[in-house]
Design an enzyme around this catalytic site. Structure first.
Site, short mmCIF file in Angstrom:
data_model
loop_
_atom_site.label_atom_id
_atom_site.label_comp_id
_atom_site.label_asym_id
_atom_site.label_seq_id
_atom_site.Cartn_x
_atom_site.Cartn_y
_atom_site.Cartn_z
N LYS A 93 31.88 -15.46 1.10
CA LYS A 93 31.90 -16.74 0.38
C LYS A 93 30.74 -16.77 -0.59
O LYS A 93 29.60 -16.47 -0.22
CB LYS A 93 31.74 -17.89 1.41
CG LYS A 93 31.77 -19.27 0.80
CD LYS A 93 33.17 -19.82 0.77
CE LYS A 93 33.32 -21.01 -0.16
NZ LYS A 93 33.52 -20.67 -1.58
N GLN A 114 22.90 -15.37 -0.49
CA GLN A 114 24.03 -16.15 0.01
C GLN A 114 24.28 -15.88 1.50
O GLN A 114 24.70 -16.77 2.24
CB GLN A 114 25.28 -15.79 -0.82
CG GLN A 114 26.41 -16.80 -0.74
CD GLN A 114 26.21 -18.00 -1.64
OE1 GLN A 114 25.81 -17.85 -2.78
NE2 GLN A 114 26.47 -19.19 -1.14
N LYS A 117 21.81 -18.10 3.34
CA LYS A 117 22.12 -19.51 3.05
C LYS A 117 23.35 -19.95 3.83
O LYS A 117 23.35 -20.99 4.47
CB LYS A 117 22.38 -19.64 1.54
CG LYS A 117 22.68 -21.05 1.09
CD LYS A 117 23.11 -21.09 -0.36
CE LYS A 117 22.15 -20.36 -1.26
NZ LYS A 117 22.34 -20.68 -2.67
N LYS A 129 28.98 -12.67 -3.85
CA LYS A 129 28.78 -13.29 -5.17
C LYS A 129 29.55 -12.48 -6.19
O LYS A 129 29.78 -11.29 -5.98
CB LYS A 129 27.29 -13.30 -5.53
CG LYS A 129 26.91 -14.34 -6.57
CD LYS A 129 26.77 -15.73 -5.99
CE LYS A 129 26.56 -16.77 -7.07
NZ LYS A 129 26.20 -18.08 -6.50
N GLY A 168 32.35 -21.88 -7.89
CA GLY A 168 31.65 -21.95 -9.18
C GLY A 168 30.20 -21.50 -9.07
O GLY A 168 29.68 -21.27 -7.99
N ASP A 169 29.57 -21.35 -10.20
CA ASP A 169 28.13 -21.11 -10.32
C ASP A 169 27.83 -21.34 -11.81
O ASP A 169 28.64 -21.97 -12.51
CB ASP A 169 27.76 -19.68 -9.87
CG ASP A 169 26.24 -19.48 -9.75
OD1 ASP A 169 25.64 -20.05 -8.83
OD2 ASP A 169 25.64 -18.79 -10.60
N ASN A 243 25.51 -28.73 -13.42
CA ASN A 243 26.07 -29.38 -12.23
C ASN A 243 25.01 -29.76 -11.21
O ASN A 243 24.95 -30.90 -10.74
CB ASN A 243 27.12 -28.43 -11.62
CG ASN A 243 27.64 -28.95 -10.31
OD1 ASN A 243 27.26 -28.48 -9.24
ND2 ASN A 243 28.50 -29.95 -10.36
N SER A 380 31.66 -26.56 0.23
CA SER A 380 32.76 -25.62 0.01
C SER A 380 33.40 -25.25 1.34
O SER A 380 34.62 -25.14 1.45
CB SER A 380 32.25 -24.34 -0.67
OG SER A 380 32.11 -24.54 -2.05
#
Ligand code: NDP
Length: 448
Positions: A93, A114, A117, A129, A168-169, A243, A380
């Protein structure tokens, strides 16, 4: 930050040799290793299981050609990436970054971060990623769609609702997610929750858009409380105007702070009366223009070229929400000199190692990205749950769950920092708590 443990030093050297020309990835690994020294000393079983050697090596790295045609019929070729870093605790993810600075080292640093996290969120998600060196700025909707479809023509083979779920990023918002999701559905002939950050009409979650910025403020609120402080009456700087920045600004303001500056990659605005967020939303979300346009709404505000100047404005709390390494040692020194008491990170790795040293040397309370900005991926995860249940929760329900998750992330960081003798060092706490869960899962699953 200096590593003394011989095993970690040796592994870091080997990691450097194996990943030449990728300074951002090495920076991220070094930071985590710095925090893991007491863990390595206490948990020989994890060292014996080779967990650390494995955790710095992505499970799979995919690089591919992305050809697309512009509105004048000219062919362009970009490079696409998906790094599936670790699936020990759940499906891969992590978001898709579209920015000209993207290369393998950036995607690997983001994928590595990630992993920890996602572990901290308490939800079952592995780390990944992806992205491309495509620059969405100045492209027409049609060109964006052409690119996104071409990107997905390769990516669809490697992802799936139970395998790898992108989001998204930087440069990938609702529009890009829509085009990529649509192409996936067309190629696979199936409607599944293979993307998060989707539009609300087709499986998106309420509060996902707000989640990273709101989550950052929920985490920061907990951290402030633990240090007998609050947002109330504080002066805040928020870098970026994308964002994460927009919703961090909104929630900090709701919590009683005054946000006086925001930025984009050209420059920053300073409004001593407090940022008018409706104006920023109109410029950035609706018109997709530059932050400089803010002066058309508030001529009394100031605009300055260049990004790093934002850190020279006196503040109590700094929320970097733009990009990696945006605060260097020099900027951190100025923040400290001007009385900044807290830095909490919305962007991924926005502080250089020298900046982090300055925070610790000057007693600045530091909320590290992998904990402070985990609200986006946590929500998410909630979007994935709703898709599996074929249900939609209300904004309030999702927001409540997000608050609970950010609270427990702060608690995990705080407790780990205490357990390993580094009370108040939430960076170490985040790295340790995130690592232990993944490491235990890897050990339990054997040599994979
Ligand atoms: P956006 O694309 O929406 O916004 C990025 C903002 O940062 C823009 O204002 C952009 O300005 C600015 N920016 C980008 N590159 C630079 C640069 N080199 N120097 C100065 N400013 C720059 O992205 P997001 O808000 O989604 O992401 C921001 C950060 O938060 C990233 O680090 C991302 O990885 C991280 N993050 C995002 C999550 C999410 O849910 N979206 C979740 C967790 C982390 P300009 O318009 O000029 O490019």
């Amino acid at each position: 930050m200096a590593i003394k443990n011989a095993y970690l030093l040796d592994l870091l050297e080997r990691t450097k040799k194996r990943n030449p020309g990728e300074p951002e990835f090495i920076q991220a690994v070094t930071e985590v290793f710095t925090s893991l020294e007491p863990v390595v000393e206490k948990r020989q079983d994890l060292v014996d299981a080779g967990v650390l050697e494995r955790i710095v090596e992505p499970e799979r790295q995919i690089m591919f050609r992305v050809p697309w045609v512009d509105d004048n019929g000219k062919m362009h070729v970009n490079r696409g990436f998906r790094v599936q870093f670790n699936s020990a605790i759940g499906p891969y993810k992590g978001g898709i970054r579209l920015h000209p600075s993207v290369y393998l080292g950036i995607i690997k640093f983001l994928g590595f971060e990630q992993v920890f996290k996602n572990s901290l969120t308490t939800l079952p998600m592995g780390g990944a990623k992806g992205g491309s060196d495509f620059d969405p700025k100045g492209k027409s909707d049609n060109e964006i769609m052409n690119f996104c479809q071409s990107f997905m023509n390769e990516m669809y083979r490697h992802i799936g609702a139970d395998c790898d779920v992108p989001a998204g990023d930087i440069g990938t918002g609702a529009r890009e997610v829509g085009y990529m999701f649509g192409q996936y559905k067309r190629l696979r002939n199936e409607w599944v929750g293979v993307f998060t950050g989707k539009g609300l009409q087709y499986g998106g979650s309420l509060a996902r858009k707000e989640a990273t910025g709101f989550g950052l403020c929920y985490f920061t609120k907990e951290m402030l409380q633990a240090n007998d402080m609050s947002f109330e009456g504080k002066t805040v700087l928020v870098s970026g105007s994308g964002n994460v920045a927009i919703y961090a600004c909104q929630k900090a303001t709701e919590f009683g702070a005054k946000v006086v500056a925001m930025s984009d990659s050209n420059g920053y605005i300073y409004d001593k009366n407090g940022i008018d967020l409706d104006a920023v939303k109109q410029i950035k979300e609706v018109e997709r223009k530059r932050i400089k346009e803010y002066l058309n709404y508030h001529p009394e505000a100031e605009y300055h070229e260049g990004c790093s100047g934002i850190w020279t404005i006196p503040c109590d709390i700094a929320l970097p929400c733009a990009t990696q390494n945006e605060i260097n040692g020099e900027s951190a020194k100025i923040l400290a000199k001007n009385g900044c008491k807290v830095v909490s990170e919305g962007a991924n790795m926005p502080s250089t190692p020298e900046a982090i040293d300055e925070y610790f040397n000057n007693g600045i309370i530091y909320g590290p990205a992998k904990a402070a900005n985990a609200g986006g991926v946590a929500t998410s995860g909630l979007e994935m749950s709703q898709n599996s249940l074929r249900l939609s929760w209300s904004f309030e329900e999702v927001d409540e769950k997000l608050k609970g998750i950010m609270k427990s992330i702060f608690k995990a960081c705080d407790e780990a920092s205490k357990e390993y003798g580094m009370e108040g060092n939430y960076m170490a706490g985040a790295n340790i708590a995130g690592f232990i869960k993944v490491a235990e899962a890897m050990k339990a699953q054997g040599n994979v």
